[in-house]
Design an enzyme around this catalytic site. Structure first.
Site, PDB file in Angstrom:
ATOM      1  N   PHE A 138      13.463   7.632   5.431  1.00  0.00           N
ATOM      2  CA  PHE A 138      14.866   7.203   5.428  1.00  0.00           C
ATOM      3  C   PHE A 138      15.214   6.691   4.047  1.00  0.00           C
ATOM      4  O   PHE A 138      14.554   5.790   3.530  1.00  0.00           O
ATOM      5  CB  PHE A 138      15.139   6.117   6.473  1.00  0.00           C
ATOM      6  CG  PHE A 138      16.593   5.748   6.524  1.00  0.00           C
ATOM      7  CD1 PHE A 138      17.494   6.506   7.262  1.00  0.00           C
ATOM      8  CD2 PHE A 138      17.081   4.681   5.784  1.00  0.00           C
ATOM      9  CE1 PHE A 138      18.857   6.203   7.268  1.00  0.00           C
ATOM     10  CE2 PHE A 138      18.446   4.368   5.790  1.00  0.00           C
ATOM     11  CZ  PHE A 138      19.323   5.128   6.532  1.00  0.00           C
ATOM     12  N   ASP A 223      10.460   4.253  -2.649  1.00  0.00           N
ATOM     13  CA  ASP A 223      11.605   3.578  -2.034  1.00  0.00           C
ATOM     14  C   ASP A 223      11.079   2.350  -1.307  1.00  0.00           C
ATOM     15  O   ASP A 223      10.525   2.455  -0.218  1.00  0.00           O
ATOM     16  CB  ASP A 223      12.303   4.545  -1.061  1.00  0.00           C
ATOM     17  CG  ASP A 223      13.456   3.879  -0.309  1.00  0.00           C
ATOM     18  OD1 ASP A 223      13.612   2.643  -0.408  1.00  0.00           O
ATOM     19  OD2 ASP A 223      14.187   4.605   0.396  1.00  0.00           O
ATOM     20  N   LYS A 252      17.859  -4.479   0.165  1.00  0.00           N
ATOM     21  CA  LYS A 252      17.714  -5.383   1.318  1.00  0.00           C
ATOM     22  C   LYS A 252      17.439  -6.869   0.993  1.00  0.00           C
ATOM     23  O   LYS A 252      18.378  -7.625   0.857  1.00  0.00           O
ATOM     24  CB  LYS A 252      16.712  -4.793   2.299  1.00  0.00           C
ATOM     25  CG  LYS A 252      17.309  -3.508   2.924  1.00  0.00           C
ATOM     26  CD  LYS A 252      16.682  -3.106   4.218  1.00  0.00           C
ATOM     27  CE  LYS A 252      17.565  -2.125   4.966  1.00  0.00           C
ATOM     28  NZ  LYS A 252      17.159  -0.727   4.919  1.00  0.00           N
TER      29      LYS A 252
END
Ligand code: PLP
Length: 397
Positions: A138, A223, A252
């Site tokens: 993702f 990532d 995040k």
């Protein structure tokens, strides 16, 4: 407004893009949140790995308030101290060379993809453009990052997608080797896959990926939007294996709850970007950077990264004990305080039971319960969450 009023008005005025639970949150403190009707919850969703210091950490709230009185935003036409300081913290902690700031994880990955292509074309040839990413990955919801995302359900309905992306199975070095060709410019992967179901890359695999990249003029992009910034019990997940990426994307937890993303690269690769090549109006603005500097500083001072490793082991053991007790619980995966519990049935009913009982958790890939509590959580709170989870599992047995 009550929970019900907010939910009803929301359904009318807000686009229907999230499978939201019928709950409106109004307040958070440490590992707990409160809804609009005053009910309290233990928060093991943690804003999806954002609230790593818990909610409203005083150092972060103070830094935001102070910066909001000083300078909220200016343009990236000018230098600002909080952005420079944040870049220095990230560079020193990661061992990479320079940082670019944006506002989200998807944007950090867009930046990474653009830098990889620019660097590869400039240094290795115009026809080097392809990004190889992993199945079950993702990387975000912008067109390029959703294309990089190796899950078809995210692609459906959005064609034509950008060209130059290809997927291989995770942790399969043979498949990667077979997929590499002269047009390959970068390999993009999450050291711990989050949304795809909490799958950890083997250290040996990562070492082999790095060797393949070095042998073939290919950049390695990690990532760490979800698994970075202390989540796995190290500041960066790549420090678990010691395999250094060429480019690293973060977001995040970086801003202590504010919207900020970052893309780091070694100095040589970073020089692939020249003035005018990439930009973001809000990227790394004073407010977000002040919050991020405060969050990174508090995380270091309060040693929450070590705590994530320690409490992660404790939590993992508790979760592992469920495998023998429930035949529909089959595996615990993940690292530090990024943990997944694999079920042989859909997890939605368990998530809803926990919600009613005062515990927020979520479910990824349909049947993996995912736990992303604050990194400063204690064993007492883990025990509290476990007792609610066990009741939910009993109810679903
Ligand atoms: C959440 C996430 C993203 C996307 O971040 P946004 O801030 O939602 O754009 C990208 N990569 C990974 C690994 C993520 O977990």
């Amino acid at each position: 407004m009550t929970n019900q009023e907010i939910v009803e008005q929301g359904k009318k005025y807000v686009m229907n893009t999230y499978g939201r639970l019928p709950l409106a949150l109004v307040k958070g403190q440490g590992p707990r949140v409160w809804d609009a009707d005053g009910k309290e919850y233990l928060d093991f969703v943690g804003g999806l790995a954002v609230n790593s210091l818990g909610h409203c950490h005083p150092a972060v709230s103070e830094a935001i308030a102070a910066q909001a009185r000083q300078l909220i935003h200016c343009s990236n036409l000018y230098w600002i101290e909080p952005q420079v300081k944040l870049a220095q913290i990230l560079v020193e902690r990661s061992g990479l060379g320079q940082a670019f700031f944006c506002n989200s994880g998807a944007e950090a990955n867009e930046s990474a993809i653009k830098l990889a292509r620019k660097y590869a074309k400039t240094n290795w040839g115009e026809e080097k453009y392809e990004i190889i990413s992993m199945q079950k990955s993702f990387h975000g919801r912008t067109l390029a990052t959703l294309t990089a995302t190796g899950q078809e359900k995210f692609h459906n309905g959005f064609a034509p997608l950008p060209e130059g992306f290809k997927y291989v199975p995770f942790n399969d070095i043979g498949a990667l080797e077979a997929a590499i060709s002269p047009v390959t410019c970068a390999v993009l992967l999450e050291p711990v896959q989050g949304e795809g179901g909490v799958f950890t890359a083997d250290s040996q695999y990562l070492k082999q990926v790095k060797e393949l990249c070095e042998a073939n003029q290919i950049l390695l992009i990690f990532d760490e939007v979800q698994c970075g910034i202390g989540r796995t019990g190290k500041w960066f997940a790549f420090q678990q294996s010691g395999v250094m990426p060429d480019i690293l994307s973060l977001a995040k937890a970086l801003g202590g709850g504010t919207a900020i993303g970052a893309m780091l690269a070694g100095e040589k690769v970073a020089s692939g970007f020249q003035p005018g090549d990439h930009a973001s109006t809000f990227g790394g603005n004073p407010l977000a950077c002040a919050a991020a500097v405060a969050a990174m500083t508090a995380m270091a001072e309060e040693k929450v990264v070590g705590n994530a490793a320690e409490i992660g082991d404790y939590f993992r053991e508790k979760l592992s004990a469920l495998i023998d007790r429930y035949d529909f619980v089959t595996e615990v995966r993940g690292s530090g305080l990024m943990l997944g519990l694999q079920l042989t049935k859909p997890g939605a009913a368990i998530v809803e039971y926990c919600l009613r009982a005062g515990l927020l958790i979520n479910c990824v890939a349909g049947d993996t319960l995912r736990f992303l509590p604050p990194l400063n959580i204690t064993t007492v709170e883990v025990d509290e969450a476990m007792s609610i989870l066990e009741r939910a599992l009993e109810a679903g047995d």
